[in-house]
Design an enzyme around this catalytic site. Sequence first.
Site, mmCIF file in Angstrom:
data_model
loop_
_atom_site.group_PDB
_atom_site.id
_atom_site.type_symbol
_atom_site.label_atom_id
_atom_site.label_comp_id
_atom_site.label_asym_id
_atom_site.label_seq_id
_atom_site.Cartn_x
_atom_site.Cartn_y
_atom_site.Cartn_z
ATOM 1 N N ARG A 34 -20.179 -3.765 -26.018
ATOM 2 C CA ARG A 34 -19.996 -4.627 -27.170
ATOM 3 C C ARG A 34 -21.351 -5.136 -27.619
ATOM 4 O O ARG A 34 -22.151 -5.551 -26.795
ATOM 5 C CB ARG A 34 -19.178 -5.845 -26.683
ATOM 6 N N THR A 54 -30.083 -3.170 -19.801
ATOM 7 C CA THR A 54 -29.775 -4.605 -19.762
ATOM 8 C C THR A 54 -31.040 -5.433 -19.937
ATOM 9 O O THR A 54 -32.139 -4.973 -19.627
ATOM 10 C CB THR A 54 -29.050 -4.994 -18.446
ATOM 11 N N ARG A 55 -30.826 -6.652 -20.464
ATOM 12 C CA ARG A 55 -31.939 -7.615 -20.525
ATOM 13 C C ARG A 55 -31.513 -8.911 -19.825
ATOM 14 O O ARG A 55 -32.085 -9.966 -20.008
ATOM 15 C CB ARG A 55 -32.383 -7.900 -21.967
ATOM 16 N N HIS A 68 -21.152 -6.559 -14.104
ATOM 17 C CA HIS A 68 -22.077 -5.488 -14.526
ATOM 18 C C HIS A 68 -22.099 -4.378 -13.485
ATOM 19 O O HIS A 68 -22.124 -3.192 -13.810
ATOM 20 C CB HIS A 68 -23.495 -6.028 -14.710
ATOM 21 N N HIS A 75 -24.635 -9.390 -12.846
ATOM 22 C CA HIS A 75 -23.632 -10.058 -12.031
ATOM 23 C C HIS A 75 -22.632 -9.005 -11.545
ATOM 24 O O HIS A 75 -22.780 -7.822 -11.814
ATOM 25 C CB HIS A 75 -22.969 -11.172 -12.827
#
Length: 567
Positions: free
Chosen positions: A288, A194-195, A202, A199
Amino acid sequence: MISNDSPRAGSLLLSAEEAASWLTRSRNWPSHRLSEVELCDLGLLLNGAFSPLTGFLDREDTQSVLSEMRLEDGRLWPMPINLELDEKTASAAEAAGFLALRDVEGTVLAVLELSEVWPFDAKDMAEGLLGHCDEAHPFVARLLASEATHLAGGKLHGLQMPRRYLYPQLHHSPAQLRALFEEKGWKKIVAFQTRNPMHRAHFEITKLAAESAGAKVLLHPVVGVTRPGDVPAVVRVRCYEELLPRYGDNGAVLSLLPLAMRMAGPREALWHSLIRRNFGATHFIIGRDHAGPGLSSQGKPFHGPYDAQHLVEKYSDEIGLTVVPLQMLVYDPEKDAYLTQDRASEASKSYQLSGTELRRRLNTGEEIPEWFSFPEVAKILRRAYPPRLQQGFTVFFTGLSASGKSTLAQALMARLQIDTGRDVTLLDGDVVRTNLSSELGFSKEHRDLNITRIGYVASEITRHGGIALCAPIAPYDRARKDVREKVEARGGFVLVHVSTPLQECERRDPKGLYAKARAGIVKGFTGIDDPYEAPQDAELAIDTTAIEPDEAAGRILEHLRTEGYLS
Ligand code: PPS
């Protein structure tokens, strides 16, 4: 060469004695200061995260990687990793056969035993890597802005790792992470890239992925170079740390990956998978638009939403990593749980919050619902992104010489000081040219540099919650947009076009410069024989022939109030 399959695909770091000896020898060799991207690449080459690479790629490997996503010898590697050199360094390096690689402070981190130097064509590289040259793509923009003339490849001899100032205890080499997994007795590990801050969705996605794979979780956020405008790594890491206990005692490990992302979509997803495999992951969550670069200049996506997933699935046996497709989860208020869309109730449709909406709520100080973000994470984001009333801002005036920029800026400064009691910094064109840019002339290059400097100072003031007013001519749209991007990352930006017509500016001519320009004594004068690109993105346009300075300042204050920067 280190084997692609070696579980301990290794480090390129020399022993302490060897490093000392190479350091002494390196004093005679030309050197190159690593860019931010190269520094990230070097660190991950040295610690084995980029295994099987043993250095920066030579021309043949680069070509093969671009066209086949494989090295010349057939091993899978999708990303060109090269050094970008200027003309002088390239020829000195070619003559010496070695190049000392330094960080920004000048410390020699590694020596490159050169195998090849060849001309760099940014457009060719963009085409080869991404299949297009669209500057809306952040990595294309970076490539095209590069001043490099050559690329270099060769074998690396590592003297020391780049220093990790940010959370050093959360940085691991692949060998360290694999050892940690072994120590914990973890056999199956699902990595999450992740970047963004994490939340609740996630968190639930990673938990679901771990459950379905019977695996433990490796939170492996990228903290190197990500997309411009991303939440800074220092803020994100605090969020991840707060979230970690929710996985239970032995459920997840957090490790930071100082990777320079290229935002190359599917190709990048493949690269990420190889890197995660090197760190010991057995599974990798791909969702996605993985490593998606945003929209093209035509407003269209560069890739299909599941292209990345499908590409990695194709190679997953060869990599030795199982793809876990990211399941879209939605919040179901009736069950107070995150569920797959097919299982969620109708009511879940009204429980969605976009990134833009989150930003809006942070800006206004409105509530961030608990179903969206855990309170401990929301608290960190609130501190990092205070409501607009507590944020700094920049008002940037642009316009022709004698258009009234300075007068307006002075009037606004007075009103701001009186009304708010806050301190204001005025970066007026002439003042900047005396104090910051005294050596610069009026070529396009020098004007752009002047605006970059003003933008840098203004963005620092804004970031620290202050108020900056800038009043240069700033004739070029690109340079103004760059300033906007920098400032808006951490505060407000208002562009005011002082649109007083040329005829009126020339009539005023308080410094006699228009007369001199018409007479050909002053050359390259904005509006006369040098361009002025009128902004299309100004928040306000003010023609000072029609309005008094105080009234104009009032209009700007009104705008600042409406936007929430002033009460
Ligand atoms: S720029 O283009 O934004 O870097 O220009 P800036 O720093 O605002 O400097 C503009 C002031 O420099 C004087 N001056 C010139 N302006 C434009 N073109 C040429 N060739 C030139 N030579 C000198 C001019 O007085 C500008 O001041 P202002 O306050 O705009 O009248």
